[in-house]
Design a protein around this motif. Structure first.
Motif, PDB file in Angstrom:
ATOM      1  N   ALA A   3      45.011 -46.515  28.443  1.00  0.00           N
ATOM      2  CA  ALA A   3      46.223 -46.689  27.639  1.00  0.00           C
ATOM      3  C   ALA A   3      47.381 -45.901  28.219  1.00  0.00           C
ATOM      4  N   LEU A   4      47.081 -44.720  28.765  1.00  0.00           N
ATOM      5  CA  LEU A   4      48.134 -43.875  29.346  1.00  0.00           C
ATOM      6  C   LEU A   4      48.753 -44.538  30.562  1.00  0.00           C
ATOM      7  N   VAL A   5      47.921 -45.117  31.426  1.00  0.00           N
ATOM      8  CA  VAL A   5      48.433 -45.803  32.612  1.00  0.00           C
ATOM      9  C   VAL A   5      49.212 -47.043  32.213  1.00  0.00           C
ATOM     10  N   HIS A   6      48.701 -47.800  31.215  1.00  0.00           N
ATOM     11  CA  HIS A   6      49.412 -48.995  30.749  1.00  0.00           C
ATOM     12  C   HIS A   6      50.795 -48.621  30.226  1.00  0.00           C
ATOM     13  N   ALA A   7      50.866 -47.542  29.466  1.00  0.00           N
ATOM     14  CA  ALA A   7      52.163 -47.088  28.956  1.00  0.00           C
ATOM     15  C   ALA A   7      53.089 -46.686  30.097  1.00  0.00           C
ATOM     16  N   ALA A   8      52.530 -46.072  31.107  1.00  0.00           N
ATOM     17  CA  ALA A   8      53.342 -45.656  32.258  1.00  0.00           C
ATOM     18  C   ALA A   8      53.899 -46.861  32.996  1.00  0.00           C
ATOM     19  N   LYS A 233      44.761 -31.518  46.813  1.00  0.00           N
ATOM     20  CA  LYS A 233      43.368 -31.659  46.386  1.00  0.00           C
ATOM     21  C   LYS A 233      43.239 -32.145  44.943  1.00  0.00           C
ATOM     22  N   ASP A 234      44.337 -32.556  44.355  1.00  0.00           N
ATOM     23  CA  ASP A 234      44.302 -33.079  42.998  1.00  0.00           C
ATOM     24  C   ASP A 234      43.323 -34.263  42.944  1.00  0.00           C
ATOM     25  N   PRO A 235      42.349 -34.242  42.032  1.00  0.00           N
ATOM     26  CA  PRO A 235      41.362 -35.320  41.961  1.00  0.00           C
ATOM     27  C   PRO A 235      41.969 -36.717  41.797  1.00  0.00           C
ATOM     28  N   ILE A 236      43.107 -36.815  41.113  1.00  0.00           N
ATOM     29  CA  ILE A 236      43.742 -38.123  40.958  1.00  0.00           C
ATOM     30  C   ILE A 236      44.248 -38.627  42.309  1.00  0.00           C
ATOM     31  N   LEU A 237      44.864 -37.738  43.093  1.00  0.00           N
ATOM     32  CA  LEU A 237      45.305 -38.133  44.434  1.00  0.00           C
ATOM     33  C   LEU A 237      44.116 -38.503  45.312  1.00  0.00           C
ATOM     34  N   VAL A 238      43.052 -37.712  45.226  1.00  0.00           N
ATOM     35  CA  VAL A 238      41.849 -37.994  46.019  1.00  0.00           C
ATOM     36  C   VAL A 238      41.295 -39.372  45.663  1.00  0.00           C
ATOM     37  N   LYS A 239      41.250 -39.685  44.383  1.00  0.00           N
ATOM     38  CA  LYS A 239      40.743 -40.987  43.929  1.00  0.00           C
ATOM     39  C   LYS A 239      41.614 -42.133  44.452  1.00  0.00           C
ATOM     40  N   GLU A 287      50.503 -51.406  41.623  1.00  0.00           N
ATOM     41  CA  GLU A 287      51.218 -51.085  40.391  1.00  0.00           C
ATOM     42  C   GLU A 287      50.468 -50.064  39.542  1.00  0.00           C
ATOM     43  N   GLU A 288      49.155 -50.216  39.478  1.00  0.00           N
ATOM     44  CA  GLU A 288      48.365 -49.296  38.658  1.00  0.00           C
ATOM     45  C   GLU A 288      48.393 -47.877  39.227  1.00  0.00           C
ATOM     46  N   ASP A 289      48.327 -47.757  40.572  1.00  0.00           N
ATOM     47  CA  ASP A 289      48.379 -46.435  41.190  1.00  0.00           C
ATOM     48  C   ASP A 289      49.747 -45.783  40.980  1.00  0.00           C
ATOM     49  N   MET A 290      50.803 -46.568  41.142  1.00  0.00           N
ATOM     50  CA  MET A 290      52.140 -46.019  40.925  1.00  0.00           C
ATOM     51  C   MET A 290      52.296 -45.553  39.477  1.00  0.00           C
ATOM     52  N   ALA A 291      51.739 -46.327  38.553  1.00  0.00           N
ATOM     53  CA  ALA A 291      51.828 -45.942  37.145  1.00  0.00           C
ATOM     54  C   ALA A 291      51.021 -44.677  36.863  1.00  0.00           C
ATOM     55  N   GLU A 292      49.850 -44.560  37.480  1.00  0.00           N
ATOM     56  CA  GLU A 292      49.054 -43.355  37.261  1.00  0.00           C
ATOM     57  C   GLU A 292      49.755 -42.131  37.834  1.00  0.00           C
ATOM     58  N   LEU A 293      50.425 -42.304  38.962  1.00  0.00           N
ATOM     59  CA  LEU A 293      51.178 -41.195  39.544  1.00  0.00           C
ATOM     60  C   LEU A 293      52.325 -40.775  38.624  1.00  0.00           C
ATOM     61  N   GLU A 294      52.878 -41.735  37.880  1.00  0.00           N
ATOM     62  CA  GLU A 294      53.948 -41.419  36.921  1.00  0.00           C
ATOM     63  C   GLU A 294      53.461 -40.448  35.851  1.00  0.00           C
ATOM     64  N   THR A 295      52.172 -40.458  35.572  1.00  0.00           N
ATOM     65  CA  THR A 295      51.638 -39.611  34.501  1.00  0.00           C
ATOM     66  C   THR A 295      51.448 -38.161  34.931  1.00  0.00           C
ATOM     67  N   LEU A 296      51.696 -37.852  36.208  1.00  0.00           N
ATOM     68  CA  LEU A 296      51.410 -36.511  36.724  1.00  0.00           C
ATOM     69  C   LEU A 296      52.544 -35.514  36.504  1.00  0.00           C
TER      70      LEU A 296
END
Length: 313
Positions: A3-8, A233-239, A287-296
């Motif tokens: 939901a957080l990524v969708h909102a982003a 080394k942020d796990p989100i970046l690694v993923k 698009e999903e990766d860019m949105a997840e990066l927005e949440t950081l």
């Protein structure tokens, strides 16, 4: 998709639409490959009609002499055509020496330097700008920035405009300016900067400054796009990096920046990193990766933040 990524994703779409409706600075101001993709040769059209390479090379805090000269030489060898220095870095002469001895036509290399706060004030700024050009020895400066707002911002800006009229530089801009600084500068002088160089990363997105600049035709330039290595080394970046063969978390951060159409200036004194950093034009973050990066976003600064300082004309 969370939901957080969708909102982003929805928020990012809103911001892009809003900026396109307030000022046409999105696609028409970028020169890319014939298929519309970004390349190392992509440029940004500034509000004064000049163009700046989208991707560049920063030389802070490289030491004067061999360290700076080797780094700039490697950068030019691997295809960089934009070098960002400053008077208080102490390495303008080293940058200029390599540029002028590179065998590359001067007009193909974009050089930025900056006026330090100690040189604020009309006469001191005139002297400092001319001195920077003399140290560089490059015939002209492509972009002259005010390094940060200071005690005599208005007279400093007026002197920079004069330096442009004299041909010392071709474009003038600012660095580390907040929205209130930009508004006051325009109100008191009527001249809008071509560029605002600020620290930008997924962890420091500065949406207020970004939206203001995009709405007013001010190109955004992001320094410390790699967070000085502190978030690699942020796990989100690694993923995210694991989804793209051969790409690292550094590539993810740099690609985020260029996909945002921010002028991006990573820095390094090591040849292998200088070469690797440029390898961001053969993939796209989805698009999903860019949105997840927005949440950081977490207001993560790696250095000072003059954007919040009080306006001092």
């Amino acid at each position: 998709m969370s939901a957080l990524v969708h909102a982003a994703i929805l928020f990012a779409s809103f911001r892009l639409s809003h900026c396109q409706n307030t000022f046409e600075f999105s696609q028409s101001n970028f020169v890319s490959a014939s298929d519309g993709s970004l390349t190392i040769n992509s440029t940004v059209l500034l509000n004064d009609g000049t163009s700046i390479p989208l991707f560049g090379f920063g030389v802070y805090p490289l030491r004067v002499g061999e360290e700076t000269e080797n780094a700039v030489r490697w950068a030019l060898q691997y295809g960089y055509r934009h070098v960002d220095t400053a008077s208080n870095y102490g390495n303008e002469e080293s940058v200029g020496r390599v540029v002028m001895n590179s065998g590359i036509p001067r007009e193909e290399i974009f050089i930025t330097t900056k006026i330090w706060n100690d040189d604020h004030g009309y006469e001191k700024t005139l002297e400092a700008g001319r001195a920077s050009l003399a140290r560089l020895g490059t015939g002209y400066i492509d972009l002259l920035l005010m390094h940060a707002p200071g005690e005599q911002t208005v007279t400093t800006w007026q002197a920079m405009i004069q330096l442009k009229e004299e041909g010392v530089c071709r474009s003038v801009g600012v660095s580390n300016f907040g929205v209130h600084h930009l508004e006051e500068l325009h109100k008191t002088t009527g001249v809008t900067p071509s560029v605002n160089q600020i620290e930008l990363s997924p962890y420091l997105q500065r949406r207020d400054i970004v939206d203001y600049c995009q709405a007013h035709g001010i190109a955004l330039e992001g320094y410390s796009p790699l967070t000085r290595g502190l978030k690699l080394k942020d796990p989100i970046l690694v993923k995210i990096a694991a989804k793209y063969p051969g790409k690292t978390t550094a590539h993810v951060l740099l690609r985020w920046s260029v996909q945002q159409r921010y002028i991006t200036i990573p820095k390094s004194g090591k040849e292998e990193r200088i070469k690797a950093n440029i390898d961001v034009f053969d993939f796209n973050l989805d698009e999903e990766d860019m949105a997840e990066l927005e949440t950081l976003e977490e207001y993560f600064l790696t250095d000072w933040d003059p954007t919040v300082d009080e306006w001092k004309p």
